[in-house]
Write a protein that holds these residues in place. Structure first.
Motif, PDB file in Angstrom:
ATOM      1  N   LEU A 232      18.750  33.725 -27.941  1.00  0.00           N
ATOM      2  CA  LEU A 232      17.999  33.907 -29.190  1.00  0.00           C
ATOM      3  C   LEU A 232      16.594  33.340 -29.047  1.00  0.00           C
ATOM      4  O   LEU A 232      15.622  34.075 -29.047  1.00  0.00           O
ATOM      5  CB  LEU A 232      18.748  33.259 -30.354  1.00  0.00           C
ATOM      6  CG  LEU A 232      20.126  33.864 -30.690  1.00  0.00           C
ATOM      7  CD1 LEU A 232      20.762  33.137 -31.859  1.00  0.00           C
ATOM      8  CD2 LEU A 232      20.003  35.359 -30.979  1.00  0.00           C
ATOM      9  N   VAL A 236      18.778  27.984 -27.744  1.00  0.00           N
ATOM     10  CA  VAL A 236      19.771  28.480 -28.690  1.00  0.00           C
ATOM     11  C   VAL A 236      20.190  29.909 -28.316  1.00  0.00           C
ATOM     12  O   VAL A 236      19.359  30.768 -28.066  1.00  0.00           O
ATOM     13  CB  VAL A 236      19.226  28.473 -30.134  1.00  0.00           C
ATOM     14  CG1 VAL A 236      20.294  28.986 -31.106  1.00  0.00           C
ATOM     15  CG2 VAL A 236      18.783  27.064 -30.521  1.00  0.00           C
ATOM     16  N   GLY A 238      23.345  33.087 -29.159  1.00  0.00           N
ATOM     17  CA  GLY A 238      24.291  33.582 -30.163  1.00  0.00           C
ATOM     18  C   GLY A 238      25.389  34.398 -29.511  1.00  0.00           C
ATOM     19  O   GLY A 238      25.310  34.770 -28.340  1.00  0.00           O
ATOM     20  N   LEU A 289      27.014  30.300 -32.616  1.00  0.00           N
ATOM     21  CA  LEU A 289      25.790  29.819 -31.981  1.00  0.00           C
ATOM     22  C   LEU A 289      26.157  28.912 -30.821  1.00  0.00           C
ATOM     23  O   LEU A 289      27.162  28.203 -30.862  1.00  0.00           O
ATOM     24  CB  LEU A 289      24.921  29.048 -32.983  1.00  0.00           C
ATOM     25  CG  LEU A 289      24.347  29.844 -34.164  1.00  0.00           C
ATOM     26  CD1 LEU A 289      23.653  28.898 -35.130  1.00  0.00           C
ATOM     27  CD2 LEU A 289      23.366  30.912 -33.673  1.00  0.00           C
ATOM     28  N   ARG A 290      25.341  28.919 -29.761  1.00  0.00           N
ATOM     29  CA  ARG A 290      25.512  28.036 -28.620  1.00  0.00           C
ATOM     30  C   ARG A 290      24.207  27.275 -28.402  1.00  0.00           C
ATOM     31  O   ARG A 290      23.138  27.896 -28.293  1.00  0.00           O
ATOM     32  CB  ARG A 290      25.841  28.816 -27.350  1.00  0.00           C
ATOM     33  CG  ARG A 290      27.293  29.330 -27.326  1.00  0.00           C
ATOM     34  CD  ARG A 290      27.408  30.709 -27.961  1.00  0.00           C
ATOM     35  NE  ARG A 290      28.745  31.245 -27.786  1.00  0.00           N
ATOM     36  CZ  ARG A 290      29.729  31.099 -28.674  1.00  0.00           C
ATOM     37  NH1 ARG A 290      29.529  30.418 -29.784  1.00  0.00           N
ATOM     38  NH2 ARG A 290      30.919  31.624 -28.452  1.00  0.00           N
ATOM     39  N   ARG A 299      28.931  24.263 -29.136  1.00  0.00           N
ATOM     40  CA  ARG A 299      29.270  25.591 -29.643  1.00  0.00           C
ATOM     41  C   ARG A 299      29.761  25.512 -31.093  1.00  0.00           C
ATOM     42  O   ARG A 299      30.537  24.627 -31.457  1.00  0.00           O
ATOM     43  CB  ARG A 299      30.346  26.215 -28.751  1.00  0.00           C
ATOM     44  CG  ARG A 299      30.894  27.538 -29.234  1.00  0.00           C
ATOM     45  CD  ARG A 299      31.672  28.215 -28.117  1.00  0.00           C
ATOM     46  NE  ARG A 299      32.645  27.321 -27.504  1.00  0.00           N
ATOM     47  CZ  ARG A 299      33.910  27.206 -27.920  1.00  0.00           C
ATOM     48  NH1 ARG A 299      34.324  27.913 -28.955  1.00  0.00           N
ATOM     49  NH2 ARG A 299      34.736  26.388 -27.310  1.00  0.00           N
TER      50      ARG A 299
END
Length: 354
Positions: A232, A236, A238, A289-290, A299
């Motif tokens: 993203l 970050v 996704g 999200l990661r 996570r």
């Protein structure tokens, strides 16, 4: 090693002695052999509801689960083969395959089991097999597609047909079927107990229609996941995912009829049947999200039920019943509930789910 588990239902401590030999004859393949894996286990039941379940199983002649919580001696040998090509790099196509077989009670072929029982300990004889397959495909510079298939079988051949609790299989949780709470999916199409008051707030175990207070240990596991991962911005990332799976037993669960005193099959099917197991797979989807901090990945996943095998056959599609916040139901004049909403499940984990 020493392991301590503290759950709402029970606490368990295990002291383990193990000797493992690991070798590689090529870059992608690793073998591991634990010639002996010995554990001394002690448990304490903390939940009255869980103790009542164990007592009821004993009353019905099913000692398997209850024996898992008695002081125990668990011995086994473990052999595994792992084939890894680029898995863990995340910027190249990768494949990971692990097969593991574990015969339990092997040391009892060399010593008298009475030595164990005289110490007030239970022992177990079992066979356990697990196959884990994972693959990652790089789609472009910002997206990857990953999927996983995981299957396992645990069979007890001891006189009481019981397994150590740690050797059962479970479904649900942040590394499994993320639309269900940890260890709460299953067995097969057997429905969990109905929530007595589904509109009570603040209790995380009351989930819409069902009460998921107790874990669901199974002897057969089959689960799979697909996940589309994308960068993203910055650190970050996704993901959107689809999970499916369940656990079963080798036999059908039974219960005592209070009127006749005879044992009858419970509602739903707990026995694995090759011709129909796919109809009993719990299906969930979601997004997450990661946060990649280089030294670890944090996570956050939101799991949403799509197909719930614990519901009646004509009411298993539940995606249209999802409610993101407090689930609710409509209370009727007779005190019963209808119009149940399914809650989403929020998962927090370290590392990727697979």
């Amino acid at each position: 090693g020493y392991n301590y588990t503290d759950r709402p239902e029970y606490s368990r401590n295990s002291t383990t002695f193990s000797n493992t030999y690991t070798w590689q004859n090529q870059r992608t393949t690793q073998y591991s052999l634990a010639l002996f894996n010995l554990s001394l286990i002690n448990s304490q039941i903390k939940s009255t509801a869980f103790q009542e379940v164990l007592n009821e199983l004993v009353r019905l002649g099913n000692y398997n689960l209850a024996r898992s919580f008695e002081p125990s001696f668990v011995s086994s040998m473990i052999f595994s083969v792992t084939w890894n090509r680029n898995y863990g790099t995340f910027d190249r196509n990768a494949v990971f395959i692990r097969a593991q077989v574990e015969p339990g009670g092997t040391t009892l072929n060399f010593i008298d089991p009475d030595i164990i029982t005289r110490q007030g300990l239970q022992y177990f004889k079992f066979l356990r097999f697990n196959l884990d397959f994972r693959q990652i495909r790089v789609l472009n510079s910002w997206a990857t597609f990953a999927y996983r298939l995981n299957a396992g079988v645990a069979y007890s051949y001891g006189s009481d047909r019981s397994l150590p609790y740690e050797k059962y299989y479970f479904a649900g949780g942040s590394n499994s079927i993320r639309a269900w709470r940890p260890r709460r999916l299953g067995l097969g199409s057997v429905p969990p107990p109905i929530s007595t008051d589904p509109v009570v707030g603040g209790d995380p175990v009351l989930d819409g229609l069902f009460n998921y207070r107790l874990e669901k240990p199974g002897e057969i596991l089959f689960e799979g996941s697909m996940e589309l991962r994308s960068k993203l911005f910055g650190f970050v990332g996704g993901a959107v995912f689809l999970d499916a799976g369940n656990v079963w037993l080798f036999s059908q669960q039974t219960q005592e009829n209070p009127e006749t005193g005879e044992r009858e099959p419970v509602d739903g099917n707990s026995k694995f049947r090759l011709r129909s197991f796919y109809k009993e797979l719990g299906v969930g989807t979601g997004f997450g999200l990661r946060f990649d901090f280089t030294f670890l990945v944090l996570r956050f996943d939101v799991g949403i039920k799509v197909y719930d095998p614990g519901r009646p056959v004509d009411d298993r599609f539940v995606l249209d019943k999802v409610k993101f916040f407090r689930p609710f139901a409509t209370r009727l004049e007779d005190g019963t509930y209808t119009d149940f909403k399914e809650p989403v499940i929020y998962n927090i984990g370290i590392g990727y789910p697979f």
